[in-house]
Design an enzyme around this catalytic site. Structure first.
Site, PDB file in Angstrom:
ATOM      1  N   PRO A  42       0.849  -1.188  -0.095  1.00  0.00           N
ATOM      2  CG  PRO A  42       0.097  -0.760   2.228  1.00  0.00           C
ATOM      3  CD  PRO A  42       0.811  -1.728   1.287  1.00  0.00           C
ATOM      4  CG  ASP A  43       1.177   5.784  -1.657  1.00  0.00           C
ATOM      5  OD1 ASP A  43       2.080   6.277  -0.893  1.00  0.00           O
ATOM      6  OD2 ASP A  43       0.473   6.523  -2.437  1.00  0.00           O
ATOM      7  CG  PHE A  44       3.194   6.179   3.509  1.00  0.00           C
ATOM      8  CD1 PHE A  44       3.351   7.184   4.381  1.00  0.00           C
ATOM      9  CD2 PHE A  44       4.651   5.721   2.823  1.00  0.00           C
ATOM     10  CE1 PHE A  44       4.482   8.205   4.134  1.00  0.00           C
ATOM     11  CE2 PHE A  44       5.379   6.740   2.573  1.00  0.00           C
ATOM     12  CZ  PHE A  44       5.486   7.892   3.265  1.00  0.00           C
ATOM     13  NE  ARG A  45       3.466  10.016  -0.944  1.00  0.00           N
ATOM     14  CZ  ARG A  45       4.545   9.614  -1.087  1.00  0.00           C
ATOM     15  NH1 ARG A  45       5.574   9.684  -0.383  1.00  0.00           N
ATOM     16  NH2 ARG A  45       4.879   9.102  -2.418  1.00  0.00           N
ATOM     17  CD  GLN A  81      14.063   4.536  -6.654  1.00  0.00           C
ATOM     18  OE1 GLN A  81      13.031   4.233  -7.378  1.00  0.00           O
ATOM     19  NE2 GLN A  81      14.294   5.674  -6.281  1.00  0.00           N
ATOM     20  CG  ASN A  82      10.603  -1.066  -4.314  1.00  0.00           C
ATOM     21  OD1 ASN A  82      10.126   0.064  -4.438  1.00  0.00           O
ATOM     22  ND2 ASN A  82      10.534  -2.024  -5.294  1.00  0.00           N
ATOM     23  CG  ASP A 132       8.666  -4.180  -1.267  1.00  0.00           C
ATOM     24  OD1 ASP A 132       9.482  -5.194  -1.466  1.00  0.00           O
ATOM     25  OD2 ASP A 132       8.402  -3.421  -1.712  1.00  0.00           O
ATOM     26  CG  HIS A 175      15.320   4.158  -0.778  1.00  0.00           C
ATOM     27  ND1 HIS A 175      13.999   4.942  -1.111  1.00  0.00           N
ATOM     28  CD2 HIS A 175      16.147   4.764  -1.264  1.00  0.00           C
ATOM     29  CE1 HIS A 175      14.373   5.781  -1.906  1.00  0.00           C
ATOM     30  NE2 HIS A 175      15.529   5.857  -1.994  1.00  0.00           N
ATOM     31  CB  CYS A 222      20.946  -0.262  19.563  1.00  0.00           C
ATOM     32  SG  CYS A 222      20.935   0.866  20.916  1.00  0.00           S
ATOM     33  CB  CYS A 256      24.886   0.912  22.446  1.00  0.00           C
ATOM     34  SG  CYS A 256      23.781  -0.614  22.004  1.00  0.00           S
ATOM     35  CB  CYS A 270      19.038  -1.853  22.545  1.00  0.00           C
ATOM     36  SG  CYS A 270      20.630  -2.367  23.000  1.00  0.00           S
ATOM     37  CB  SER A 272       8.641   8.184 -10.534  1.00  0.00           C
ATOM     38  OG  SER A 272       9.318   8.317  -9.128  1.00  0.00           O
ATOM     39  NE  ARG A 304       1.292   4.874 -13.500  1.00  0.00           N
ATOM     40  CZ  ARG A 304       1.016   6.157 -13.589  1.00  0.00           C
ATOM     41  NH1 ARG A 304       0.303   6.736 -14.537  1.00  0.00           N
ATOM     42  NH2 ARG A 304       1.807   6.964 -12.795  1.00  0.00           N
TER      43      ARG A 304
HETATM   44 ZN   LIG Z   1      21.708  -0.362  22.548  1.00  0.00          ZN
END
Ligand SMILES: [Zn+2]
Length: 386
Positions: A131-134, A204-205, A207, A224, A232, A235, A256, A297, A321
């Site tokens: 899904p597109d979170f936007r 770039q994904n 998932d 990405h 963490c 640390c 952590c 894109s 597309r």
């Molecule tokens: Zn830590």
């Protein structure tokens, strides 16, 4: 040629810090950047003072791109290169014959292309239902509304994460490897790998569908980042992503065991360094003998700029597309081919022309069966380091 690549990529990085306008004037990378001006500049990677590639971004109004999902059309269009000289490397000559999808397929089949580099973006994930979170109306968007994000992309900003990590972990819960299945686009790349013709896939994904489809981590640059490992924030202790699964699935922010700091999956936030293996592009792109660009894109730098980093004699095949980057205007090379329309449909058409359809169907069926087995599911996670 290596020098050209270095210059191109570094200048792109530097220009991202200045302005998109300047990047258009100075590099001619422009068509993706024009889109960035017209819409929201979702993000760009910039090189900071110390020479480290970082993920940065700007906001304007009316974004598309990045993860955004748009309606897929069944319409198919094949566009071949226009013979205009490319701005990176040697462009195409007007007198040279135009390439077609069939030409590219023949050279793949005859193994003339054995160092194929793939670049992929959100458009290969959306057919899997990511899904597109936007996008208002998507479950994920509605779910994130309760966190009152100042703007959607704040979810990937480290300062916001320190202020409130919960929206990011809500997204992580949705995207954590296992919720979605790879599709034909991922398996096509897996086939290239199995046939020894994949040099590298740059995605770039976040998932993890590439790993799920069996693409080896050594063949992958997850520009990405990835959920397969986590660190963490205090640390810097590292954790396998699987160690966080129970917390993330139960809506608990993972802490952590050594210092109680928040553990963040190794997803690249805006302003963070790119994964070190992103630098493989310095050798991969000059070596590539075919560039396959799918479902992106081409709006995120320097990822988008890589499309110009292959040699001028190398064919670039866009399966997307819409026409994007150099495929949408004057920087088209004679040996560029664009297969426009539904991305899965385009990949299936290429698979068909290659005569690989049966093989791919068998591979997908075998993998589906394997993923239904709990033991193999676990083994798959171990194999992928997830
Ligand atoms: Zn830590």
């Amino acid at each position: 040629m290596t020098c050209i690549v270095l210059t191109s990529a570094l200048s792109l990085g530097q220009l991202c810090r200045v302005s998109v306008n300047q990047s258009i004037r100075s590099t001619g990378m422009g068509l993706s950047c024009v889109k960035e001006l017209q819409h929201r500049t979702l993000s760009c990677f910039a090189q900071n003072q110390s020479g480290v590639l970082k993920h940065t971004h700007k906001h304007t109004e009316g974004s598309t791109g990045g993860w955004s999902q748009t309606t897929l059309s069944n319409e198919r269009r094949t566009v071949v290169g226009g013979g205009t000289r490319g701005l990176f490397g040697r462009g195409g000559g007007g007198d040279q014959p135009k390439q077609t999808l069939e030409d590219v397929a023949r050279r793949i089949r005859e193994r003339d292309h054995c160092r194929i580099v793939v670049m992929a973006g959100a458009g290969i994930s959306t057919p899997s239902g990511i899904p597109d979170f936007r996008s208002p109306g998507s479950g994920l968007y509605d779910n994130l509304q309760q966190y009152d994000l100042p703007y959607a992309e704040a979810i990937f900003e480290i300062n916001y994460f320190h202020h409130n990590p919960k929206p990011f972990f809500a997204l992580a819960k949705e995207l954590y490897p296992g919720n979605y299945q790879p599709n034909a686009t991922h398996y096509f790349v897996r086939l290239l790998q199995d046939k020894g013709q994949l040099l590298r896939m740059y995605t770039q994904n976040i998932d993890g569908l590439e790993r799920m489809a069996g693409i080896s981590p050594s063949k992958l640059v997850e520009a990405h980042g990835t959920f397969s490992m986590a660190t963490c924030t205090v640390c810097r202790r590292e954790y396998p992503g699987e160690d966080l699964r129970a917390d993330i699935m139960s809506g608990t922010v993972p802490k952590c065991s050594a210092c109680k700091g928040i553990i963040k999956p190794n997803i690249v936030f805006f302003g963070e360094e790119l994964p070190h293996n992103f630098l493989l592009y310095l050798t991969d792109f000059p070596l590539a003998d075919l560039l396959l660009v799918m479902g992106t894109s081409l709006e995120v730098q320097p990822f988008a700029g890589l499309v110009g980093a292959v040699r001028g004699s190398v064919s670039r095949l866009l399966i997307n597309r819409d026409p994007v980057g150099p495929f949408s205007g004057g920087a088209l090379r004679h040996n560029d081919v664009a297969e426009l329309g539904d991305v899965v449909g385009g990949v299936r058409k290429l698979t068909d022309v290659l005569g690989w359809t049966q093989e791919m169907e068998a591979l997908m069926a075998a993998d589906r069966k394997k993923q239904q087995s709990p033991v193999c599911h676990l083994l798959g996670h171990l194999r992928n380091g997830t």
